[in-house]
Write a protein that holds these residues in place. Sequence first.
Motif, PDB file in Angstrom:
ATOM      1  N   ASP A 169       0.782  -1.209   0.015  1.00 10.39           N
ATOM      2  CA  ASP A 169      -0.099   0.111  -0.067  1.00 10.39           C
ATOM      3  C   ASP A 169       1.057   1.349   0.003  1.00 10.39           C
ATOM      4  OD1 ASP A 169      -2.540  -1.335  -0.032  1.00 10.39           O
ATOM      5  OD2 ASP A 169      -2.568  -1.404   2.115  1.00 10.39           O
ATOM      6  N   LYS A 170       1.914   1.182   0.799  1.00 14.56           N
ATOM      7  CA  LYS A 170       2.904   2.367   0.967  1.00 14.56           C
ATOM      8  C   LYS A 170       3.466   2.864  -0.356  1.00 14.56           C
ATOM      9  CE  LYS A 170       5.094   3.412   4.696  1.00 14.56           C
ATOM     10  NZ  LYS A 170       6.087   3.414   5.604  1.00 14.56           N
ATOM     11  N   VAL A 171       4.093   1.716  -1.014  1.00 11.30           N
ATOM     12  CA  VAL A 171       4.483   1.810  -2.267  1.00 11.30           C
ATOM     13  C   VAL A 171       4.083   2.253  -3.300  1.00 11.30           C
ATOM     14  CG1 VAL A 171       6.070   0.604  -3.970  1.00 11.30           C
ATOM     15  CG2 VAL A 171       6.602   0.240  -1.564  1.00 11.30           C
ATOM     16  N   LEU A 172       2.558   1.515  -3.466  1.00  7.17           N
ATOM     17  CA  LEU A 172       1.760   2.138  -4.818  1.00  7.17           C
ATOM     18  C   LEU A 172       1.380   3.480  -4.360  1.00  7.17           C
ATOM     19  CD1 LEU A 172       0.089   1.092  -6.815  1.00  7.17           C
ATOM     20  CD2 LEU A 172      -1.753   0.510  -5.367  1.00  7.17           C
ATOM     21  N   ALA A 204      -4.105  -3.785   0.449  1.00  6.29           N
ATOM     22  CA  ALA A 204      -3.249  -5.074  -0.276  1.00  6.29           C
ATOM     23  C   ALA A 204      -3.570  -6.234   0.776  1.00  6.29           C
ATOM     24  CB  ALA A 204      -1.878  -4.732   0.036  1.00  6.29           C
ATOM     25  N   GLU A 205      -4.013  -6.135   1.901  1.00  2.67           N
ATOM     26  CA  GLU A 205      -4.718  -7.222   2.669  1.00  2.67           C
ATOM     27  C   GLU A 205      -5.781  -7.947   2.180  1.00  2.67           C
ATOM     28  OE1 GLU A 205      -4.052  -8.471   5.724  1.00  2.67           O
ATOM     29  OE2 GLU A 205      -2.339  -7.051   6.758  1.00  2.67           O
ATOM     30  N   ILE A 206      -6.338  -7.396   1.406  1.00  2.00           N
ATOM     31  CA  ILE A 206      -7.591  -8.161   0.588  1.00  2.00           C
ATOM     32  C   ILE A 206      -7.011  -8.843  -0.545  1.00  2.00           C
ATOM     33  CG2 ILE A 206      -9.826  -7.691  -0.708  1.00  2.00           C
ATOM     34  CD1 ILE A 206     -10.206  -5.375   1.502  1.00  2.00           C
ATOM     35  N   TYR A 207      -6.240  -8.183  -1.588  1.00  2.00           N
ATOM     36  CA  TYR A 207      -6.140  -8.840  -2.724  1.00  2.00           C
ATOM     37  C   TYR A 207      -4.336  -9.356  -2.982  1.00  2.00           C
ATOM     38  CZ  TYR A 207      -3.717  -4.180  -3.870  1.00  2.00           C
ATOM     39  OH  TYR A 207      -3.238  -2.907  -3.795  1.00  2.00           O
ATOM     40  N   ALA A 208      -3.603  -8.846  -2.277  1.00  2.00           N
ATOM     41  CA  ALA A 208      -2.338  -9.048  -2.243  1.00  2.00           C
ATOM     42  C   ALA A 208      -1.743 -10.273  -1.329  1.00  2.00           C
ATOM     43  CB  ALA A 208      -1.345  -8.011  -2.501  1.00  2.00           C
ATOM     44  N   VAL A 251       3.699  -4.375  -6.730  1.00  6.71           N
ATOM     45  CA  VAL A 251       3.342  -3.020  -7.235  1.00  6.71           C
ATOM     46  C   VAL A 251       3.484  -2.913  -8.816  1.00  6.71           C
ATOM     47  CG1 VAL A 251       3.708  -0.655  -6.983  1.00  6.71           C
ATOM     48  CG2 VAL A 251       3.712  -2.005  -5.176  1.00  6.71           C
ATOM     49  N   ALA A 252       4.613  -3.550  -9.257  1.00  7.98           N
ATOM     50  CA  ALA A 252       4.621  -3.518 -10.632  1.00  7.98           C
ATOM     51  C   ALA A 252       3.303  -4.036 -11.421  1.00  7.98           C
ATOM     52  CB  ALA A 252       5.835  -4.149 -11.045  1.00  7.98           C
ATOM     53  N   GLN A 253       2.998  -5.321 -11.041  1.00  6.35           N
ATOM     54  CA  GLN A 253       1.780  -5.991 -11.733  1.00  6.35           C
ATOM     55  C   GLN A 253       0.983  -5.182 -11.530  1.00  6.35           C
ATOM     56  OE1 GLN A 253       1.732 -10.491 -10.767  1.00  6.35           O
ATOM     57  NE2 GLN A 253       3.343  -9.791  -9.322  1.00  6.35           N
ATOM     58  N   LEU A 291      -8.729  -7.986  -9.414  1.00  2.00           N
ATOM     59  CA  LEU A 291      -7.791  -8.628  -8.695  1.00  2.00           C
ATOM     60  C   LEU A 291      -7.953  -9.745  -7.976  1.00  2.00           C
ATOM     61  CD1 LEU A 291      -6.937  -4.758  -7.319  1.00  2.00           C
ATOM     62  CD2 LEU A 291      -5.650  -6.304  -9.009  1.00  2.00           C
ATOM     63  N   ARG A 292      -8.953 -10.432  -7.776  1.00  2.00           N
ATOM     64  CA  ARG A 292      -9.255 -11.696  -7.316  1.00  2.00           C
ATOM     65  C   ARG A 292      -8.181 -12.756  -7.830  1.00  2.00           C
ATOM     66  NH1 ARG A 292     -15.506 -12.874  -7.465  1.00  2.00           N
ATOM     67  NH2 ARG A 292     -15.480 -11.004  -6.131  1.00  2.00           N
ATOM     68  N   SER A 293      -7.829 -12.571  -8.841  1.00  3.61           N
ATOM     69  CA  SER A 293      -6.496 -13.356  -9.357  1.00  3.61           C
ATOM     70  C   SER A 293      -5.723 -12.589 -10.362  1.00  3.61           C
ATOM     71  CB  SER A 293      -6.911 -14.763  -9.995  1.00  3.61           C
ATOM     72  OG  SER A 293      -7.689 -14.638 -11.105  1.00  3.61           O
TER      73      SER A 293
END
Length: 375
Positions: free
Chosen positions: A258-261, A279-283, A320-322, A340-342
């Motif tokens: 989250d911070k980097v994005l 990010a907790e949800i999707y990453a 983050v790149a993705q 972002l589910r997959s």
Amino acid sequence: MTATATAKRSVLSKRSLAADAMSLEKLIREGPPNGDVEGALESARLKILDQGIRADSDGMSSLRIYVWLILLNAPMLDTDSYLALIHRGASPAYSKIRNDTFRTLSTDPLFRRRVSEASLIRLLNAFAWTLHDAREEERARDRDTASITSSSRYSLDQSSSRPGTGYGGSDYGSPASSPAAKRARARTLTTEGSVASVGAAETGTYVQGMNVLAAPFLYAARSEAEAYVAFHQLLTKELPGYIRGAMDGVHKGLALVDKVLAIVDPKLAMYLLSKNLTAEIYAFPSVLTLCACTPPLPEVLRLWDFLFAYGPHLNILCIVAQLVMIRTKIMDSPSPNKLLRSFPSLQADQIKRTTLAIIKMIPDDVYAEIVAHAR
């Protein structure tokens, strides 16, 4: 000049010209020229970045596992030591392992064709025994420390009950209030706190997701013992925070996504937050497994070449790149959670290029957090 720029320049100065002139295959086979290990390692890293590791269309390479073992600084392990762990039978984590292994990369025909579930179970069970033994040794040390602490406290209590020897009968000069006694009490309190904190952050014997992290090692290795020692080194030396306590390292990594994005693409970060997507949800799977949860497997192997060459912590930037690579789709989607589910199929080369661009945008203090988050 920034610390990052200084580090890059120092890396270039450490390269071995003799190693630069050799192919990666020859460098691995013959070892560092002139005994210059550090220079040869830097040359190998740059070869991996520029040329990659030669492999067939299925990602198979006779060289890769040995490059990984070297980059991870993995120790030698004889097959008999691995077999001894296997022959101990089911570990305390065996049932948890069996609940996960049958699902491991279940839709990937390349993995299923090359790696059996039995092989995956053996490796994870052996690793669980190793962690179990380490935890038991830690508990034994804690018990010994607690016993010494208890004896010290009893001695102090006995001393403090003696009559004072100072003026007017005060206890100013008593053993319990002397500087030595105070230091002993301080040590007692510190030791007790340390025991409690170790217990709270205790390493488990199996964490869900280890099965996916083990999969690429078994696919790339030429033996289970090779896969085991590389897997063990990654988790215990590079990512111990991912398997300790409540997986604190993973949650730190998610916060850093989250911070980097927010640094790299504030507009995209704000859009995701407006949809309650952190990010907790999707990453979570991508952080926990170093992106091994996203097919295809040959691209995972190529991405891992890069991560092991320059540090598994770079996985945070790769995630983050993705996101940046599919930015338009995310911004155009009224429900990006479905997207972002997959994550889309891995494209290792494009992810690496985007990651290298992102690195230049990261402040040194944030980059230091990224490097340390999995410790």
